[in-house]
Write an enzyme that holds these catalytic residues in place. Structure first.
Site, mmCIF file in Angstrom:
data_model
loop_
_atom_site.group_PDB
_atom_site.id
_atom_site.type_symbol
_atom_site.label_atom_id
_atom_site.label_comp_id
_atom_site.label_asym_id
_atom_site.label_seq_id
_atom_site.Cartn_x
_atom_site.Cartn_y
_atom_site.Cartn_z
ATOM 1 C CD GLU A 8 -2.873 1.128 0.072
ATOM 2 O OE1 GLU A 8 -3.726 0.253 -0.015
ATOM 3 O OE2 GLU A 8 -2.757 2.034 -0.782
ATOM 4 C CB ILE B 32 -3.312 8.339 -0.883
ATOM 5 C CG1 ILE B 32 -3.028 9.819 -0.676
ATOM 6 C CG2 ILE B 32 -4.635 8.132 -1.590
ATOM 7 C CD1 ILE B 32 -2.895 10.610 -1.977
ATOM 8 N N GLY C 292 13.329 20.248 2.537
ATOM 9 C CA GLY C 292 13.368 18.795 2.694
ATOM 10 C C GLY C 292 12.387 18.058 1.798
ATOM 11 C CD GLU D 39 15.700 11.920 -1.290
ATOM 12 O OE1 GLU D 39 16.852 11.794 -0.851
ATOM 13 O OE2 GLU D 39 14.685 11.523 -0.693
ATOM 14 C CG ASP E 104 8.936 8.772 -7.096
ATOM 15 O OD1 ASP E 104 9.285 7.907 -6.273
ATOM 16 O OD2 ASP E 104 7.873 9.426 -6.985
ATOM 17 C CE LYS F 139 5.685 7.337 -5.734
ATOM 18 N NZ LYS F 139 5.914 8.735 -5.312
ATOM 19 N N GLY G 211 6.575 11.052 3.529
ATOM 20 C CA GLY G 211 6.802 11.451 4.914
ATOM 21 C C GLY G 211 6.769 10.236 5.823
HETATM 22 N N1 NAP Z 1 10.326 8.578 2.206
HETATM 23 C C1 NAP Z 1 9.049 8.507 1.882
HETATM 24 O O1 NAP Z 1 8.255 9.385 2.219
HETATM 25 C C2 NAP Z 1 8.540 7.328 1.093
HETATM 26 C C3 NAP Z 1 7.199 7.308 0.682
HETATM 27 C C4 NAP Z 1 6.708 6.186 0.011
HETATM 28 C C5 NAP Z 1 7.553 5.120 -0.249
HETATM 29 N N2 NAP Z 1 8.866 5.180 0.133
HETATM 30 C C6 NAP Z 1 9.716 4.028 -0.159
HETATM 31 O O2 NAP Z 1 10.106 3.444 1.075
HETATM 32 C C7 NAP Z 1 11.393 2.891 0.961
HETATM 33 C C8 NAP Z 1 12.294 3.491 2.047
HETATM 34 O O3 NAP Z 1 12.394 4.876 1.839
HETATM 35 P P1 NAP Z 1 13.027 5.842 2.953
HETATM 36 O O4 NAP Z 1 12.725 7.225 2.501
HETATM 37 O O5 NAP Z 1 12.606 5.422 4.298
HETATM 38 O O6 NAP Z 1 14.593 5.560 2.743
HETATM 39 P P2 NAP Z 1 15.774 6.006 3.693
HETATM 40 O O7 NAP Z 1 15.364 7.089 4.612
HETATM 41 O O8 NAP Z 1 16.955 6.237 2.807
HETATM 42 O O9 NAP Z 1 16.054 4.705 4.589
HETATM 43 C C9 NAP Z 1 16.604 3.538 4.064
HETATM 44 C C10 NAP Z 1 16.931 2.610 5.228
HETATM 45 O O10 NAP Z 1 17.394 1.382 4.721
HETATM 46 C C11 NAP Z 1 18.645 1.054 5.317
HETATM 47 N N3 NAP Z 1 19.406 0.354 4.306
HETATM 48 C C12 NAP Z 1 19.690 0.750 3.051
HETATM 49 N N4 NAP Z 1 20.415 -0.181 2.407
HETATM 50 C C13 NAP Z 1 20.588 -1.188 3.294
HETATM 51 C C14 NAP Z 1 21.267 -2.430 3.244
HETATM 52 N N5 NAP Z 1 21.896 -2.821 2.134
HETATM 53 N N6 NAP Z 1 21.241 -3.217 4.334
HETATM 54 C C15 NAP Z 1 20.606 -2.827 5.458
HETATM 55 N N7 NAP Z 1 19.943 -1.663 5.565
HETATM 56 C C16 NAP Z 1 19.962 -0.847 4.506
HETATM 57 C C17 NAP Z 1 19.260 2.362 5.735
HETATM 58 O O11 NAP Z 1 20.168 2.133 6.820
HETATM 59 P P3 NAP Z 1 20.865 3.340 7.635
HETATM 60 O O12 NAP Z 1 19.770 3.976 8.451
HETATM 61 O O13 NAP Z 1 21.871 2.684 8.474
HETATM 62 O O14 NAP Z 1 21.422 4.266 6.595
HETATM 63 C C18 NAP Z 1 18.017 3.142 6.154
HETATM 64 O O15 NAP Z 1 17.690 2.856 7.489
HETATM 65 C C19 NAP Z 1 11.853 3.156 -0.467
HETATM 66 O O16 NAP Z 1 11.527 2.041 -1.267
HETATM 67 C C20 NAP Z 1 11.016 4.351 -0.876
HETATM 68 O O17 NAP Z 1 10.811 4.422 -2.273
HETATM 69 C C21 NAP Z 1 9.372 6.254 0.794
#
Ligand code: NAP
Length: 427
Positions: A122, A129, A180, A183, A194, A198, A295
């Site tokens: 989801e 959403i 923020g 990126e 991106d 989707k 977020g």
């Molecule tokens: N950010 C959003 O608002 C959002 C919204 C919808 C979907 N998403 C999706 O959700 C996912 C995560 O996004 P995010 O924004 O949370 O990313 P993020 O802030 O960059 O966090 C990534 C996390 O994964 C860990 N990580 C990365 N590579 C790793 C590895 N090889 N082994 C172990 N841990 C690893 C990182 O560890 P460290 O903490 O040690 O660096 C970090 O904790 C992505 O697929 C993104 O497309 C994000």
């Protein structure tokens, strides 16, 4: 949980702060057993139990104490292998990873199908959403025709600031970065990657067909100018980066590009970094889903909702709806897609010029919906909006206009959406 960044931290906070109602709804307490991260020394939110962190993601997946795997690390590898391993071990998976699903969805769903466990996603489209569940289940009694989405908050913020303050693209992007919303490397957002991932997921769900990211035609917002936005506004349009999935003549089309939409369209009022998905179907007419597309807590909420669902299913020895890509529908190339265009031309202000320009449109079978002419000394500006025509014909028309001596320059050129929907639907 694999990853504890923006989304993972939101999941940890919700599981801590809403532990009781979540337990009641799920019928079982949900506990973060182990959390895989890259950097064990990093400072984390107080809701993250540091004693549960691990630098070995594969060991987290294999841990017999782990019943369900939440993948919020992002990227293709090692996320893909880890999810496949979890599924092979019979563990349901919840993921937010649009990039992986849009590229390797079939492989992951086949693996989930083979062992009969849930693979839920989801959070992968439009953050908070709930759009996956409605498309997969609630709307399965209808025949959907089109999905229009504002599914990238960064680009929506940039276009909104350009429209409301007159800022240039660079200025608006710098502001988004400072706040923020963007990126440090914004290319995945501003170049439309991106949104394309989707769009592939939305198209697959809406039309029960497998659409992958590489099937999606993609243009970002880097070439949109403040002048384009101002011109759109004068004509009663708002510029948005849209993800568009359509079904016509038994074929799916999927595309992401900037488009002008009438300022009266519900998507035109989706401002700041908000997301919205506008769905059209035979029975439902039009539906719009609106909210925060990213977020920590908003996205975490979608992940935890999936977790509750998985827990309920496990308690009953059941599983939710599996892959819904049932049909092998062709994906229409962009040249064959019906589009409507807005264009502004500087032309010589002489008798007969308008007729020559109109003839170029006619020769390519593109019909003009409206035209506005303004005198500017020796020159005039023509502002035209076409009816729907094949993209191929539109591009040939633009090429021929560039060659015309009477046309000194081609100004803003942009597709128009949300106006002649019924023309496509009627075919
Ligand atoms: N950010 C959003 O608002 C959002 C919204 C919808 C979907 N998403 C999706 O959700 C996912 C995560 O996004 P995010 O924004 O949370 O990313 P993020 O802030 O960059 O966090 C990534 C996390 O994964 C860990 N990580 C990365 N590579 C790793 C590895 N090889 N082994 C172990 N841990 C690893 C990182 O560890 P460290 O903490 O040690 O660096 C970090 O904790 C992505 O697929 C993104 O497309 C994000």
């Amino acid at each position: 949980m694999l990853g504890c960044g923006v989304v993972g931290t939101g999941v940890a906070r919700l599981l801590t702060e809403h532990a009781e109602p979540i337990r009641d709804r799920a019928g079982v307490a949900l506990q973060l057993q182990r959390i895989a991260v890259r950097n064990l020394a990093k400072k984390r939110d107080s809701s993250v139990d540091m004693t549960r962190l691990s630098g070995d993601a594969a060991a987290v997946v294999r841990d017999p104490e782990v019943d369900v795997v939440v993948e919020v690390m992002g990227g293709i590898e090692p996320a893909r292998s880890l999810i496949l391993e979890a599924l092979r071990l019979g563990k349901p998976v919840v993921t937010a990873n649009k990039e992986l699903l849009a590229a390797n969805g079939a492989e992951l769903f086949d693996a989930a199908e083979a062992v009969g466990v849930d693979l839920k996603f989801e959070a992968s489209v439009a953050g908070a959403i709930p759009i996956i569940h409605p498309l997969k289940e609630s709307l399965s009694g209808d025949r959907l025709r089109r999905v229009l989405g504002i599914v990238n908050g960064t680009t929506n913020y940039v276009l909104w600031r350009m429209a409301t303050t007159g800022a240039t693209y660079d200025e608006a992007l710098a502001e988004a970065t400072e706040l923020g919303y963007a990126e440090p490397d914004p290319s995945s957002d501003v170049e439309g990657f991106d949104a394309a991932a989707k769009c592939a997921i939305l198209a697959s769900l809406a039309f029960n067909a497998r659409v992958v990211a590489s099937d999606v035609y993609r243009e970002g917002i880097t070439d949109v100018t403040a002048a384009d936005i101002a011109a759109a506004s004068r004509m009663g349009y708002t510029v948005k980066l849209l993800a568009i999935a359509e079904l016509s003549d038994g074929q799916v089309s999927a595309r992401v590009h900037p488009a002008m939409i009438p300022s009266t369209h519900p998507l035109a009022s989706v401002n700041e970094a908000y997301n919205a998905v506008f769905v059209e179907g035979d029975a439902i007419g039009q539906l719009m889903f609106y909210g925060r597309g990213a977020g920590s807590l908003p996205t975490g909420s979608a992940v935890v909702g999936d977790l509750v669902d998985v827990a309920r299913n496990r308690a009953q020895g059941a599983r939710g709806v599996g892959c819904t890509c049932l049909y092998d529908l062709g994906v229409r190339g962009m040249d064959e897609v019906d589009t409507q265009y807005y264009l502004a031309l500087d032309v010589a202000d002489r008798p007969g010029v308008l007729a020559q320009v109109a003839a170029v449109f006619g020769e390519h079978g593109v019909s003009i919906r409206s035209v506005l002419q303004r005198g500017r000394g020796d020159e005039a500006q023509l502002v035209l909006v076409t009816h729907l025509a094949k993209e191929r014909a539109m591009r040939a028309t633009l090429d021929a206009l560039r060659e015309l001596d009477e046309v000194s320059s081609l100004g803003s050129v942009m597709r128009v959406e949300g106006e002649e929907a019924d023309e496509v639907m009627a075919r």
